[in-house]
Design an enzyme around this catalytic site. Structure first.
Site, mmCIF file in Angstrom:
data_model
loop_
_atom_site.group_PDB
_atom_site.id
_atom_site.type_symbol
_atom_site.label_atom_id
_atom_site.label_comp_id
_atom_site.label_asym_id
_atom_site.label_seq_id
_atom_site.Cartn_x
_atom_site.Cartn_y
_atom_site.Cartn_z
ATOM 1 C CG ASN A 134 -6.343 -33.219 3.001
ATOM 2 O OD1 ASN A 134 -7.626 -33.571 2.178
ATOM 3 N ND2 ASN A 134 -5.884 -34.613 3.054
ATOM 4 C CG ASP A 162 -12.443 -39.050 -1.457
ATOM 5 O OD1 ASP A 162 -11.984 -39.732 -0.603
ATOM 6 O OD2 ASP A 162 -12.407 -37.768 -2.051
ATOM 7 C CG HIS A 190 -10.491 -34.847 0.584
ATOM 8 N ND1 HIS A 190 -10.824 -36.510 0.631
ATOM 9 C CD2 HIS A 190 -9.577 -35.273 1.084
ATOM 10 C CE1 HIS A 190 -9.415 -36.973 0.205
ATOM 11 N NE2 HIS A 190 -9.207 -36.236 1.087
#
Ligand code: NAD
Ligand code: LMR
Length: 330
Positions: A134, A162, A190
């Site tokens: 991330n 998700d 995201h």
């Protein structure tokens, strides 16, 4: 006839996701039960992670997986990505409680310039790259820009987790098996601005919003639960999701390598072609179909209602802001 092995590079291989992911690749769950693999496991050049990675390799040995034809354990990206057919970029810092994923950008972003260059210079000519670390959309953007010889369509980032979360929430609310829920979809980043879309999902073949005729829940609690699920896992476990993330990465790679069933799609972050008013060049989550031969396409012509349009505009704005923050790395 026995297939030639494919080389799969995994960064952050001694981390939590790595530990859950590697046995699934080596057992054939990612590339199929007849596809031998060579795992090229990459960690940072420090004593503790490298020792842990040696331990992971020992455990993989001890599984005696029939499909595992070799392992590379290294902290050298050139060696780790050499001849790789897939590069699974997991290695990076996870967020802690109270942080957003975007807060990691200054620390994690630069990792993806060096890795992009190493992929560009060392990987197989058919290499495909999936970014999990991330903030994964913008890290994938950085990586893509750092690997100019690799076609842009080979880069993706992961929102399959998700999608799976949304599917599970809808199934629970409707009281059906998860297999009855199809075409749940994530748009955009995201992050907490991601847009779980129920307006194109079906439950037992009927529109999801007819089966669950509760707009307040669909546009309120459901949406927030999916957007904030990562934070809820961190609060509960004290660590970010790992088993479900590894599972989603298995799904993600299969989504891009197997033919998508007729009438369906999966959520994949890919380079925007400008469709659905998502700024061209961003890595954003779209409905994606794969032909099973290495080519994918963004599903065209879904109709967006004003609610979705407004939410998608907000997630695009956030992605544009992230791109601006890392412009020196592009
Ligand atoms: P972790 O801290 O358990 O493991 C990360 C590993 O990466 C560590 O072993 C670390 O040494 C290694 N690493 C760091 N920099 C590296 C580099 N430059 N090269 C190689 N290895 C490197 O973290 P984790 O729980 O496995 O999570 C990894 C990342 O995945 C985090 O950024 C997390 O936020 C992200 N994540 C994304 C999703 C998603 O859906 N996209 C889901 C879960 C986690
Ligand atoms: C997740 O969605 O679980 C991961 O991106 C980890 C996180 O920071 O939420």
């Amino acid at each position: 006839m026995t297939k030639a092995p494919i080389r799969v590079a995994v960064t952050g291989a001694a981390g939590q996701i790595g530990y859950a992911l590697l046995p699934r690749i080596a057992s054939g769950q990612m590339f199929g039960p007849d596809q031998p693999v060579i795992l090229q496991m990459i960690e940072i050049p420090m004593e503790k992670p490298m020792a842990a990675l040696e331990g992971v390799a020992m455990e993989l040995d001890d599984c005696a997986f029939p499909l595992l034809q070799g392992m590379v354990v290294t902290s050298d990206p050139a060696l780790g990505f050499r001849d790789a057919n897939w590069a699974l970029l997991v290695g990076s810092k996870p967020r802690g409680a109270g942080m957003e994923r975007g807060d990691l950008i200054a620390e994690n972003g630069p990792i993806f310039t060096g890795q992009g260059r190493a992929i560009n210079d060392n990987a197989a000519s058919d290499v495909r790259v999936a970014v999990v670390g991330n903030p994964c959309n913008t890290n994938a953007l950085i990586c893509m820009h750092s690997a100019p010889d690799v076609p842009d369509e080979r880069f993706s980032a992961m929102t399959r987790l998700d999608q799976n979360r949304a599917q599970a929430q809808l199934a629970a609310k409707a009281g059906v098996a998860t297999t009855e829920v199809k075409n749940t979809l994530i748009w955009g980043n995201h992050s907490a601005t991601q847009v779980p879309d129920v307006y194109h999902a079906t439950i037992a073949g009927r529109p999801a919003n007819e089966v669950i005729p509760d707009a307040a829940w669909l546009e309120g609690d459901f949406l927030e639960a999916v957007q904030k699920r990562g934070a809820a896992i961190i609060k509960a476990r004290g660590l970010s999701s790992a088993a479900s993330a590894a599972n989603a990465l298995v799904n993600h790679v299969r989504d891009l390598t197997m033919a998508t069933p007729a009438g369906q799609w999966n959520s994949v972050c890919v380079k925007s072609d400008g469709s659905y008013s998502i700024s061209e060049g961003l890595i954003a989550s779209f409905p994606v179909r794969s032909d099973g031969k290495g080519t994918w396409e963004i599903v065209a012509d879904l109709t967006l209602n004003p609610f979705l349009e407004g939410k998608i505009a907000a997630t695009v704005k956030e992605l544009e802001g992230e791109r601006e923050l890392v412009k020196d790395l592009l």
